[in-house]
Every structure is written in structure tokens, then in C-alpha cells.
Scaffold this active site. Structure first.
Site, PDB file in Angstrom:
ATOM      1  N   GLN A 573       0.818  -1.114   0.142  1.00  0.00           N
ATOM      2  CA  GLN A 573      -0.129  -0.072  -0.014  1.00  0.00           C
ATOM      3  C   GLN A 573       0.730   1.315   0.058  1.00  0.00           C
ATOM      4  OE1 GLN A 573      -3.101   0.123   3.101  1.00  0.00           O
ATOM      5  NE2 GLN A 573      -3.008  -2.158   2.842  1.00  0.00           N
ATOM      6  N   CYS A 574       2.035   1.361   0.646  1.00  0.00           N
ATOM      7  CA  CYS A 574       2.881   2.525   0.723  1.00  0.00           C
ATOM      8  C   CYS A 574       3.888   2.166  -0.445  1.00  0.00           C
ATOM      9  CB  CYS A 574       3.687   2.450   2.141  1.00  0.00           C
ATOM     10  SG  CYS A 574       2.565   2.459   3.414  1.00  0.00           S
ATOM     11  N   THR A 575       4.311   3.571  -0.689  1.00  0.00           N
ATOM     12  CA  THR A 575       5.307   3.743  -1.891  1.00  0.00           C
ATOM     13  C   THR A 575       6.759   3.464  -1.335  1.00  0.00           C
ATOM     14  OG1 THR A 575       4.116   5.382  -2.808  1.00  0.00           O
ATOM     15  CG2 THR A 575       6.416   5.108  -3.585  1.00  0.00           C
TER      16      THR A 575
END
Length: 711
Positions: A573-575
Site C-alpha cells: 500500500q505504501c510507496t
């Protein structure tokens, strides 16, 4: 007061200089925008006026208009208007050096002598009778430190030395020298001379007194006529000095001129001074100068010695330094400092750099995260002043370390919206930036819209359309693939410069989108079937003509963008990227924009490579690639080109024309049913064709029947 009956050495009050702050600002602008590293002497104009106060001398002043204009269409000479009684123009020369060491190393005596030689030549050629101000020629040397806004400078007022020096007798206030009738006539004549536009700024003149005490002020060229008429003549000049026992500096060269021109041994001089704009004979002086070796001076062939370097406020013969940093408005200082590096580029490395194009470009940044923060700062560094940031997220505790526009304060109380916090940060960094924030989520394919939210989503679509229409360049910096689809479509429709930057863990892609598939004249209008058929024919022709246009972010895809955020672990979900990746990608994205803005073909520029030479145009900024892909794990970078796909779900003529025909209904259907994009672009048929492709496998040995594997 000098003893009226005793001769004494004639001593002159030195000229004093004053420099208006506007002069330094103009010099800085001229240096940055026109002169660059050119150290050629610059013609300037100084201004002075007669003394107007009994306790204060007037100065020779430099103003903003003392310098020549920056415009290349105008001659490199100061544009001076005449007829101002408080500004007698005086010609001067300025030597502005590139370094402080160069300033200190100047041969000051040679420079002074060179200006004195001009005065000597003007005296001998008779030019003084045409323009007496040349007797007051002056010289300024300077060094402008444009990083610290400090200026080193030194004035010289060249004066030819009489050897032996002149003596003076009967130096007294003019009111005591003239008779009552003469004094009244002198006042009237001087006031008339000063009130006429044609003579008010002529600093040297004759005071002609007839036998009946009538006084006229005349030009220097009238001296022989005055003598023939039997008039008593005084040589007058505008005296900037207020001292009661000393004439001002202008008399020095005036005496040399009188000696060389008329061989007078006794010279009556009139130091003209004023009070409140009128002749003041109590403050003005009259004296008699005696020159012992007039004939020898007249026959003198070589130029005499010259003096004239100004003393500072402490009486020392040395340069002065002024700093404007503390007196300047901080915003103005910030603007000047921000432009400094860019203007210095034009001195040597990049003379064709167009700062106006950069400062006027309106940039829209979709995404205010790791990439958005870096791109915004890089844009400001290149002189871009109009930036709009779009983001719907809030600053979280994990952001400030990687996203350079945020601090811990932005994370408190649930976090401030990123777009708003970023704009505040940009203003703190550079107060002159015109930054705006838009808190908005971008509608995305694969994220179906509930019926109760349709109006809100459609309003977001309209808002995004208007934002793209009102900006010149759009950066796609969001962290999901599907969030880039609608902006890509709208940019292709509006034919806008579009830059995409995307990050992996240790790799990145930066690319510029090609021009849109349709020109403004190719709009698909809603109409009957025949009209639509005609338009489709036009579209096919256009697609054929532009078959080599560059592709967009989605041109290599064989599937429509879908939901990439649901059912994902935290690291998905996070970069999650290496920290050094975003600054590299952001810098390259901004460099691409600058290259496009300076390319003669703009958005239509072909992809260029370092080895290509068929463009026929050598860009001052280097090649302009289509895609840049890099890997930190390999510390490598490559440039690629990808042409537009006729089946692209974002920029193909099919999709753009469908959007133009159906508008927001088309977008809503694409959002709710991603396979719709695959259907209308032919990707569905393409995948079916690929699914029917068969390969035969030969098996050696064994009794098994031949099998067919479908791919």
C-alpha cells in the site's frame, strides 16, 4: 574670509559623491541581464546642482537613470532629459569588474589620467565652448557582489594641475563685490538663466556687466563679443561647495580652459550659489585668480598632471563599500537571489535560456507526496513561479523524512492536508511563489462509484478538467497507476505538456507524453450517423498522419488500469522506495519540462538520443528524450522511445473521441467498468486472438499422443 589685499594659494573644495540606491539596483540588473562578464567601460551620467544651503555642499549624484537602458534596441548611452534645474548632467565612465581582486588591481592612476586626457582634448579642440559639462568628466570604478548585495566603489573627479598653482585675492561674498545696482541686475539675470530650459543645466557661463551696470548671462563662446563691447566679464560656474573661503572643484579645469583659450593672467570668477531656488549673493563668492605663467601654459604641449581620487568620510584616499541587504525588502532580496543562478547561466553556459518562458509557465502537480515535494522545489529552482498542487491526503508521521516540504508540525492533530501544507512551505521557502492548493481525490478506473456519490465524483472530474485546461504543464506524480488514467486522458484531449514520474523500490521511470491524437479542428461533434461517419474518416487520417507521435504512460499496456490498492499488505500500500530515488526522478522530470519549453517544436519534439544527429537542431540544453529509466541497484540509466498505441486506453484517438462525444458519461462508465476501455480500444479482441494462438510441442520417446498447449 581670505585677506582682501593679500594673495594666497587658491585652494579648491573637493567634489563629493552620492549614489542613490536605485543606481545599484539598475547596475545589478544591467550586469545580470545584459553585461554578463563583459568588463568594458560603461558611459554614465552624474547630476549636480549649485549649492543651495549655507552649511551643506551639493554632491555629484548617481541615479538609476545614470546608467544606459537594458533594451538591446537602444544605444548603450544613458537616456537623459535636459532642462532640470536641479540636475545638471555630467558625463562619466564606469569600470565595473567581475571580481573584488580585479577591482583592487585596477591601475587607478592610468584610469584617472585617461579621463584627464579627454578633458585636455576637449579644452584644446574647443568642445568645451559647445558643451561645458565635459570639464567635469568623472570616473567610477566598482565591484558588485550580487550574492551579498554589497558594492565596492571609488569616484575620481579628474582635475588638471596648474604648476605653479594659481593664487587668489579679494575672495569675498558676491554681494560685497558688486555695486547695489549690479547686484540686483546679477540676481535677475541669474534667475532668468536658471529658469530657461535651454540654459538651466549649463554649468559654466559668462557674467557680462555693461558700463551702466546692466548684467547679462552669456555662453562661453561670447567672450570675444563681450570684450569688443567693453563689458566687464566674470567667469561663472555652478558651485556645489558651501564653504565661505574656498571655491568648488569645477573651477580647477575651468581655469585651465581660460588659460589655454584666452591667455588671461587675471581671472575674475563667480561661484554661483542659491537659496531656495534663487540666486544668493551672500552665499555666492567672487574672487580674482592670478596665473603667473599664462603664456607658458598656453603653449604647453603635453597634458599636465592630474589629481582627483575622492577621499572617504574619514579623509582617507580609499574606496567605499555599501551593503543594501539590510535595507531591502526580504521578498525582493529572495527574488533577486533566486534568479541569480539562472541569470549567471546566461553569461557563459546558456545565453539562450529564456527566463520569461519559465517564470510564466503554469505548472499543475497531481500528487503532493515524495515526488510532488521534490518536483515543486526543482521547479522553483528553475524560475517557475506559478505552481498548483492537487492531493487529497494528509501529512502523516512517516512523511516529513522523505517528503521535503513537511515538518512534524504538519502531522499534528490528525495531520494537515498535504496540498495546503506544501503551499505554505513553498511560500516560506520563496515568498514570491504563486502557489495554490487543491484538496481533491482523482476519480480512478476500478474504483466503482456508488450512485449517491456520482454527483461529487463528476464534480471532481469537471474540476480536474478545468485545472488541466488552465495550466501549461501537468506532472503526474500520484502513487497508483489508475490515478494517472483520467489526467492522461484529459491532457491528451487538451494537448498539454505532460510529464510522468513513477517509482519502484530501486528503479524509476520519467517520461513525457506525446501530443494528443486530435487537433482542435478534429473535435467529434454529437450529430447524426452521417456526420459521425465523416468524423471517423477524419480521425483515421489524423491517426495515420501522427502515427509516429510519442506514447503516454499507458501506451504499452494490454489491460485497462484497475484497482491496485485493495487487498494489499502494508508494504504494497505504501510507496516503498530507496530514499535517494525520488530526488533523481523529480529532477529529471523538471529537466524534461525545461527542455520541452526551450525546444522549437515544443510538445511535438521527436525523441532524441545522445547519438542522434538527424534533428537538424542542436539544443543548448542537450537532447530531449522520450523516456528515462533508471536503476539504483545497477547505478544505470537508459533513454528509450515508445510510440503511441492505437489501442491505448488513455490517449488513443478512439478514447479521446469517445470522451469528446460523451463527456462525463464516458468517464463514469470507464470508472465503474474498466473492461469497457478494453472493449472500445480493441484490447479485448487482441487478448482473444492471443488466447487462440497454438504451439506444437514435440515429445521424444513415449507413447503419449501429441498435445496442444494454448497460450
Amino acid at each position: 574670509m581670505v585677506d582682501q589685499g593679500k594673495e594666497s594659494i587658491l585652494q579648491f573644495a573637493p567634489f563629493q559623491s552620492a549614489v542613490d540606491e536605485g543606481f545599484w539596483h539598475r547596475l545589478s540588473s544591467l550586469k545580470l541581464n545584459k553585461l554578463g562578464i563583459d568588463e568594458s567601460p560603461i558611459p554614465i551620467t552624474g547630476f549636480y546642482a549649485p549649492c543651495s544651503h549655507n552649511q551643506v555642499s551639493n554632491h555629484l549624484t548617481l541615479l538609476a537613470e545614470s546608467l544606459p537602458p537594458e533594451s538591446s534596441e537602444q544605444s548603450f548611452v544613458p537616456a537623459i532629459s535636459r532642462g532640470n534645474r536641479n540636475r545638471c548632467p555630467v558625463p562619466g565612465i564606469l569600470y565595473n569588474t567581475n571580481t573584488l581582486e580585479g577591482f583592487q588591481a585596477l591601475d587607478k592612476q592610468s584610469l584617472l589620467r585617461a579621463e584627464a586626457e579627454k578633458i585636455w582634448e576637449d579644452i584644446n579642440s574647443g568642445k568645451v565652448e559647445e558643451d561645458s559639462s565635459v570639464l567635469l568628466r568623472f570616473l567610477v570604478i566598482s565591484f558588485a557582489d550580487l550574492k551579498k548585495w554589497s558594492f565596492h566603489y571609488w569616484f575620481a573627479f579628474p582635475a588638471l594641475v596648474l604648476d605653479p598653482p594659481a593664487t587668489v585675492v579679494h575672495l569675498k561674498p558676491a554681494a560685497q563685490w558688486f555695486s547695489v545696482e549690479e547686484a540686483e541686475s546679477v540676481r535677475t539675470a541669474c534667475n532668468d538663466w536658471r529658469n530657461m530650459c535651454s540654459t538651466t543645466d549649463v554649468p559654466f557661463f559668462l557674467v557680462s556687466i555693461s558700463s551702466n551696470s546692466a548684467v547679462t548671462i552669456r555662453h562661453l563662446a561670447d567672450f570675444e563679443a563681450c570684450q569688443r563691447e567693453g563689458h566687464k566679464v566674470l567667469f561663472g560656474f555652478y558651485d556645489p561647495c558651501h564653504l565661505p573661503n574656498n571655491p568648488g572643484w569645477p573651477l580647477r579645469n575651468f581655469l585651465w580652459f581660460i588659460c589655454r583659450r584666452w591667455s588671461l593672467q587675471k581671472v575674475h570668477f563667480f561661484c554661483y550659489r542659491e537659496n531656495r531656488g534663487f540666486a544668493d549673493l551672500e552665499l555666492s563668492l567672487v574672487g580674482e585668480a592670478s596665473i603667473s605663467n599664462v603664456q607658458e601654459l598656453r603653449n604647453h604641449q603635453n597634458m599636465p598632471n592630474a589629481v582627483g581620487w575622492e577621499h572617504n568620510n574619514k579623509g582617507r584616499k580609499t574606496s567605499r563599500c555599501i551593503s543594501l541587504a539590510k535595507t531591502m525588502d526580504p521578498t525582493r532580496l529572495a527574488i533577486a537571489a533566486a534568479d541569480l543562478n539562472l541569470k549567471l547561466m546566461r553569461w557563459r553556459q546558456l545565453p539562450s535560456l529564456n527566463l520569461n518562458v519559465l517564470s510564466s509557465a503554469k505548472c499543475l502537480l497531481l500528487g503532493a507526496g515524495t515526488l510532488g515535494c521534490q518536483v515543486a522545489r526543482m521547479l522553483m529552482a528553475w524560475g517557475v513561479r506559478k505552481i498548483t498542487l492537487v492531493d487529497s491526503g494528509k501529512v502523516s508521521m512517516s512523511n516529513p523524512l522523505r517528503q521535503s516540504l513537511y515538518t512534524l508540525d504538519d502531522c499534528l492533530n490528525g495531520g494537515e492536508f498535504k496540498a495546503k501544507a506544501a503551499v505554505k512551505s513553498l511560500a516560506r521557502i520563496f515568498p514570491a511563489v504563486e502557489a495554490e492548493s487543491v484538496v481533491m481525490a482523482i476519480p480512478m478506473p476500478g474504483h466503482p462509484v456508488p450512485s449517491q456519490e456520482e454527483n461529487s465524483v463528476l464534480e471532481d472530474c469537471r474540476h480536474l478538467h478545468d485545472l488541466i485546461d488552465s495550466h501549461d504543464a501537468i506532472f503526474l506524480l500520484t502513487d497508483t497507476r489508475e490515478s494517472r488514467w483520467l489526467p492522461s486522458l484529459l491532457c491528451a484531449n487538451a494537448n498539454k505538456i505532460t510529464i510522468t514520474a513513477g517509482l519502484g523500490f530501486d528503479s524509476f521511470v520519467v517520461m513525457r507524453h506525446g501530443a494528443g491524437p486530435l487537433s482542435s479542428s478534429d473535435e467529434v461533434k454529437a450529430g447524426d450517423v452521417n456526420d459521425l461517419s465523416a468524423e471517423v474518416g477524419t480521425l483515421s487520417l489524423m491517426e495515420n498522419i501522427r502515427s509516429q507521435r510519442l506514447g503516454c504512460y499507458f501506451c504499452n499496456d494490454v489491460v485497462a488500469p484497475i484497482d491496485s490498492t485493495s487487498n494489499r499488505t502494508l508494504d504494497q500500500q505504501c510507496t516503498v522506495t530507496r530514499p535517494g530515488l525520488a530526488p533523481i526522478a523529480a529532477s529529471l522530470a523538471v529537466e524534461l519540462l525545461v527542455g520541452i519549453l526551450h525546444h522549437p517544436s515544443g510538445i511535438l519534439a521527436k525523441a532524441e538520443f545522445s547519438s542522434s544527429s538527424d534533428s537538424g537542431y542542436e539544443q543548448p540544453l542537450g537532447v530531449l528524450p522520450h523516456q528515462i529509466r533508471g536503476s539504483l541497484s545497477q547505478f544505470s540509466q537508459m533513454t528509450l522511445v515508445g510510440h503511441a498505441s492505437t489501442s491505448c486506453t488513455a490517449c488513443s484517438s478512439t478514447v479521446v473521441s469517445e470522451y469528446r462525444k460523451r463527456g462525463l458519461d464516458f468517464i463514469l462508465q470507464a470508472i465503474n467498468h474498466p473492461t469497457y476501455l478494453e472493449d472500445i480500444t480493441g484490447l479485448t479482441e487482441l487478448m482473444k486472438s492471443a488466447g487462440s494462438f497454438e504451439l506444437d510441442w514435440d515429445y521424444e520417446g513415449g507413447d503419449e499422443d501429441e498435445e496442444c498447449v494454448e497460450i
